[in-house]
Design a protein around this motif. Structure first.
Motif, mmCIF file in Angstrom:
data_model
loop_
_atom_site.group_PDB
_atom_site.id
_atom_site.type_symbol
_atom_site.label_atom_id
_atom_site.label_comp_id
_atom_site.label_asym_id
_atom_site.label_seq_id
_atom_site.Cartn_x
_atom_site.Cartn_y
_atom_site.Cartn_z
ATOM 1 N N ASN A 87 7.130 0.806 -14.468
ATOM 2 C CA ASN A 87 8.280 0.178 -13.684
ATOM 3 C C ASN A 87 7.786 -0.808 -12.761
ATOM 4 O O ASN A 87 6.890 -0.242 -11.840
ATOM 5 C CB ASN A 87 9.257 0.966 -13.558
ATOM 6 N N MET A 88 7.825 -2.213 -12.494
ATOM 7 C CA MET A 88 7.363 -2.828 -11.337
ATOM 8 C C MET A 88 7.827 -2.386 -10.073
ATOM 9 O O MET A 88 6.900 -2.362 -8.958
ATOM 10 C CB MET A 88 7.192 -4.436 -11.771
ATOM 11 N N GLU A 89 9.370 -2.252 -10.013
ATOM 12 C CA GLU A 89 9.572 -2.075 -8.862
ATOM 13 C C GLU A 89 9.372 -0.890 -8.135
ATOM 14 O O GLU A 89 9.011 -0.671 -6.892
ATOM 15 C CB GLU A 89 11.587 -2.249 -8.943
ATOM 16 N N GLN A 90 9.157 0.131 -9.136
ATOM 17 C CA GLN A 90 8.806 1.387 -8.621
ATOM 18 C C GLN A 90 7.166 1.430 -8.163
ATOM 19 O O GLN A 90 6.866 2.250 -7.374
ATOM 20 C CB GLN A 90 8.883 2.667 -10.034
ATOM 21 N N LEU A 94 5.706 2.397 -4.545
ATOM 22 C CA LEU A 94 4.618 3.488 -4.343
ATOM 23 C C LEU A 94 3.285 2.968 -3.817
ATOM 24 O O LEU A 94 2.577 3.455 -2.966
ATOM 25 C CB LEU A 94 4.201 4.057 -5.873
ATOM 26 N N GLN A 95 3.151 1.737 -3.975
ATOM 27 C CA GLN A 95 2.033 1.005 -3.501
ATOM 28 C C GLN A 95 2.076 0.694 -1.933
ATOM 29 O O GLN A 95 1.410 0.929 -1.052
ATOM 30 C CB GLN A 95 1.918 -0.581 -3.958
ATOM 31 N N ARG A 96 3.544 0.542 -1.606
ATOM 32 C CA ARG A 96 3.899 0.254 0.006
ATOM 33 C C ARG A 96 3.738 1.620 0.691
ATOM 34 O O ARG A 96 3.025 1.685 1.679
ATOM 35 C CB ARG A 96 5.063 -0.142 0.230
ATOM 36 N N LEU A 97 4.066 2.650 -0.123
ATOM 37 C CA LEU A 97 3.929 4.042 0.348
ATOM 38 C C LEU A 97 2.633 4.411 0.707
ATOM 39 O O LEU A 97 2.195 4.907 1.657
ATOM 40 C CB LEU A 97 4.709 4.913 -0.325
ATOM 41 N N LEU A 98 1.709 4.327 -0.352
ATOM 42 C CA LEU A 98 0.377 4.493 -0.396
ATOM 43 C C LEU A 98 -0.533 3.768 1.110
ATOM 44 O O LEU A 98 -1.102 4.172 1.646
ATOM 45 C CB LEU A 98 -0.324 4.178 -1.591
#
Length: 186
Positions: A87-90, A94-98
């Motif tokens: 899922n692109m939104e997910q 996750l990328q922002r969190l990382l």
């Protein structure tokens, strides 16, 4: 003639040991009457209170060093989830969190280096004071210069110096361009 002593009209004596106190009806009752006195809770801020002790970053880092390993595990878990995610939104979340985790890690390392540098300077000053010399404290500008020199040496060691200088030049060129008068105004 007997002179009568003035008596208090507000509170009369109890009629026996178990009887209640009689209040005068002539005196008005206050608007906010406290029947039972309530102890007010005093809130205290642990940052500024002596009861909490003194903040020492070295002790704090030692006490909570186990959090670093937990953060490392969480980061690995997020990386695994990022690889599996469709899922692109997910995936963006996750990328922002990382990114945030890595930035926090880098900021912590930078802060630790700063603290170590300050400690070494303090130790040097103590040694000089023991030898009988007058202590010398660096200004903020001099500390900044030392920090830049250290950063320069580190970039040179890693081989990223040239790209860093190119980016810096571009940034400065853009700033200079902004301040120049435009062709429209002439």
């Amino acid at each position: 003639k007997k002179t009568a002593k003035p008596t208090k009209a507000t509170v009369k004596q109890q009629q026996g040991k178990k009887g209640p106190l009689e209040m005068s009806a002539k005196k008005p009752v206050p608007f906010l009457r406290q029947v039972v006195p309530v102890r007010k809770k005093v809130q205290r801020d642990p940052r500024f209170d002596d009861l909490s002790g003194e903040y020492k970053p070295e002790i704090f880092m030692k006490t909570y060093s186990f959090l670093d390993s937990i953060k490392k595990q969480e980061k690995e878990m997020v990386q695994k989830q990022l690889k599996k995610c469709r899922n692109m939104e997910q995936k963006e979340k996750l990328q922002r969190l990382l990114n945030r985790m890595t930035q926090q890690e880098q900021a912590q390392k930078k802060q630790e280096k700063l603290r170590e540098r300050e400690l070494t300077l303090k130790r040097q000053q103590r040694e000089l004071a023991k030898q009988g010399k007058k202590p010398f404290f660096l200004k903020k500008s001099e500390k900044r210069k030392l920090e830049l020199a250290e950063k320069y040496a580190e970039l040179k060691r890693s081989g990223k110096l040239e790209s860093f200088l190119n980016k810096k030049r571009k940034r400065n060129a853009i700033k200079d361009k902004r301040h120049l008068p435009s062709q429209k105004n002439l």
